[in-house]
Design a protein around this motif. Sequence first.
Motif, PDB file in Angstrom:
ATOM      1  N   ALA A  76     107.101  91.326  18.954  1.00  0.00           N
ATOM      2  CA  ALA A  76     106.578  89.980  19.178  1.00  0.00           C
ATOM      3  C   ALA A  76     106.495  89.637  20.661  1.00  0.00           C
ATOM      4  O   ALA A  76     105.550  89.004  21.110  1.00  0.00           O
ATOM      5  CB  ALA A  76     107.444  88.952  18.461  1.00  0.00           C
ATOM      6  N   ARG A  77     107.499  90.045  21.428  1.00  0.00           N
ATOM      7  CA  ARG A  77     107.532  89.767  22.854  1.00  0.00           C
ATOM      8  C   ARG A  77     108.114  90.959  23.576  1.00  0.00           C
ATOM      9  O   ARG A  77     109.099  91.548  23.122  1.00  0.00           O
ATOM     10  CB  ARG A  77     108.415  88.543  23.153  1.00  0.00           C
ATOM     11  N   ILE A  78     107.528  91.310  24.711  1.00  0.00           N
ATOM     12  CA  ILE A  78     108.112  92.352  25.559  1.00  0.00           C
ATOM     13  C   ILE A  78     107.728  92.022  27.003  1.00  0.00           C
ATOM     14  O   ILE A  78     106.600  92.179  27.423  1.00  0.00           O
ATOM     15  CB  ILE A  78     107.685  93.765  25.122  1.00  0.00           C
ATOM     16  N   GLU A  79     108.703  91.508  27.741  1.00  0.00           N
ATOM     17  CA  GLU A  79     108.492  90.970  29.079  1.00  0.00           C
ATOM     18  C   GLU A  79     109.258  91.786  30.106  1.00  0.00           C
ATOM     19  O   GLU A  79     110.390  92.208  29.860  1.00  0.00           O
ATOM     20  CB  GLU A  79     108.972  89.523  29.139  1.00  0.00           C
ATOM     21  N   LEU A  80     108.648  91.980  31.269  1.00  0.00           N
ATOM     22  CA  LEU A  80     109.274  92.717  32.360  1.00  0.00           C
ATOM     23  C   LEU A  80     109.666  91.765  33.483  1.00  0.00           C
ATOM     24  O   LEU A  80     108.886  90.907  33.888  1.00  0.00           O
ATOM     25  CB  LEU A  80     108.296  93.749  32.916  1.00  0.00           C
ATOM     26  N   LEU A  81     110.891  91.919  33.991  1.00  0.00           N
ATOM     27  CA  LEU A  81     111.340  91.240  35.205  1.00  0.00           C
ATOM     28  C   LEU A  81     111.877  92.317  36.139  1.00  0.00           C
ATOM     29  O   LEU A  81     112.761  93.101  35.748  1.00  0.00           O
ATOM     30  CB  LEU A  81     112.457  90.225  34.918  1.00  0.00           C
ATOM     31  N   ASP A  82     111.329  92.384  37.356  1.00  0.00           N
ATOM     32  CA  ASP A  82     111.889  93.366  38.283  1.00  0.00           C
ATOM     33  C   ASP A  82     113.232  92.859  38.813  1.00  0.00           C
ATOM     34  O   ASP A  82     113.668  91.752  38.494  1.00  0.00           O
ATOM     35  CB  ASP A  82     110.898  93.711  39.399  1.00  0.00           C
ATOM     36  N   ASP A  83     113.917  93.706  39.586  1.00  0.00           N
ATOM     37  CA  ASP A  83     115.279  93.363  40.007  1.00  0.00           C
ATOM     38  C   ASP A  83     115.317  92.087  40.843  1.00  0.00           C
ATOM     39  O   ASP A  83     116.269  91.290  40.735  1.00  0.00           O
ATOM     40  CB  ASP A  83     115.910  94.534  40.769  1.00  0.00           C
TER      41      ASP A  83
END
Length: 467
Positions: free
Chosen positions: A254-261
């Motif tokens: 349903a959701r797949i989000e990326l946050l870098d460091d």
Amino acid sequence: MALAAAVHPPHIDETIAELKVLFGDRLSTAAAVREQHGKDISYHEAHLPDAVVFAESTAEVQKVVQICARYRTPIIAFGTGTSLEGHISAPQGGISVDVSRMNQVLQVNEADLDVVVQPGVTRKQLNEYIRATGLFFPIDPGADASIGGMTSTRASGTNAVRYGTMRENVLALQVVTPDGRIMRLGRRARKSAAGYDLVKLFVGSEGTLGIITEITLRLYGIPEAMAAATCAFESLEGAVNTVIQTIQSGVPIARIELLDDIQVDSVNRYSKMSLPVKNTLFLEFHGTEASVKEQAEMVQAIASDNGGGSFAFTTQAEERTRMWQARHDAAWANKALKAGWGMWATDVCVPISRLAECILATKNDIVALDLVAPIVGHVGDGNFHLTIMVDPDDPTCLKRADALNDRMVARALELGGTCTGEHGVGLGKIKYLYAEHGESVSLMRAVKRAIDPDNIMNPGKIFGPLN
């Protein structure tokens, strides 16, 4: 954010005088009100309208448009003002039509899974209103944007990988066209082969073809089970490859989000989270208890193969809400991280197979240009964002930010992508439109001229000057 010199339409005094008779105190020329309606939350130059009208019905919107059409006075629709590419500014002056008071849910059709709303209804307001029905509306841009604004900019959000964008979820519209007519576009039926698809034409038109006064939306049943997780990675490449392989494996995530460091550090500080300061995926799974468990196990195995750590897993609604609110607050977290700095938010979208290449090259550009630009994105559909922080005390910073944006967009286009996956064109990305669409831009201009020959609807946006 700079404030541009004022430009006034030739007959603005006559326009305001007629509107004042009809709207009284609901027409404002106060500087503070005009400033609120001429600036979005981006770093783009602000242009203030000459007056703001607070409309409360379709009939009132029609009256505003009819008066402005007679004097050829520009009209700019305004919902909540959370756009990111200068959509609500008034480079040619004119009248801002604030529809935030048109905030009624008009009809909920539970059996047909659809709802009719006015444009000032916000996404959170809508979901609160329909919660007891067991239905929900999944499109969730970071801000609590108005449904009218979300429709106008073809918004998406964290759920788009599973539920699509506004393009897939708007069934019908009521609009006021530039000549002052009220028109209904589309029907509640889930498909039609009758005539041109005018609904899709207006979804994403950024207020340049008319003002939307009613929207019919698809709804979805609230899943039996939901679970959210975070997973930290030693490398940005490992996180992105996990996304690509998850989508290619057909996992109905349903959701797949990326946050870098850098973004994780910012979110931790602002939202009082305690995530490892590493490149991190935020994930959510919807379905039955069994299917959610199966999806999570499949993605955890993929993540492990790419250097991901163990899932921090939760099924508690309160914890899931806190996690996603932190994700939605990422831009504000970045602004708090660099107090007093400007914020230039930008995005691109590429085919999923080219996502790692695009993100990693962009990360290298950020380092090479010595900028602070956290990366965050709805990476399940190839869309990612930068929040480029602009130091007002560094005369070279804005120029370097512009160069970063140019390089990221050029790379996305080379890889078969787009200059914007969801922010829209507005003023900020006009210069990339021809590079993306080529000669078909002339067809878009022809459509604009045919519907709005006097160019009064949000002039200067998407194409720049038409002449």
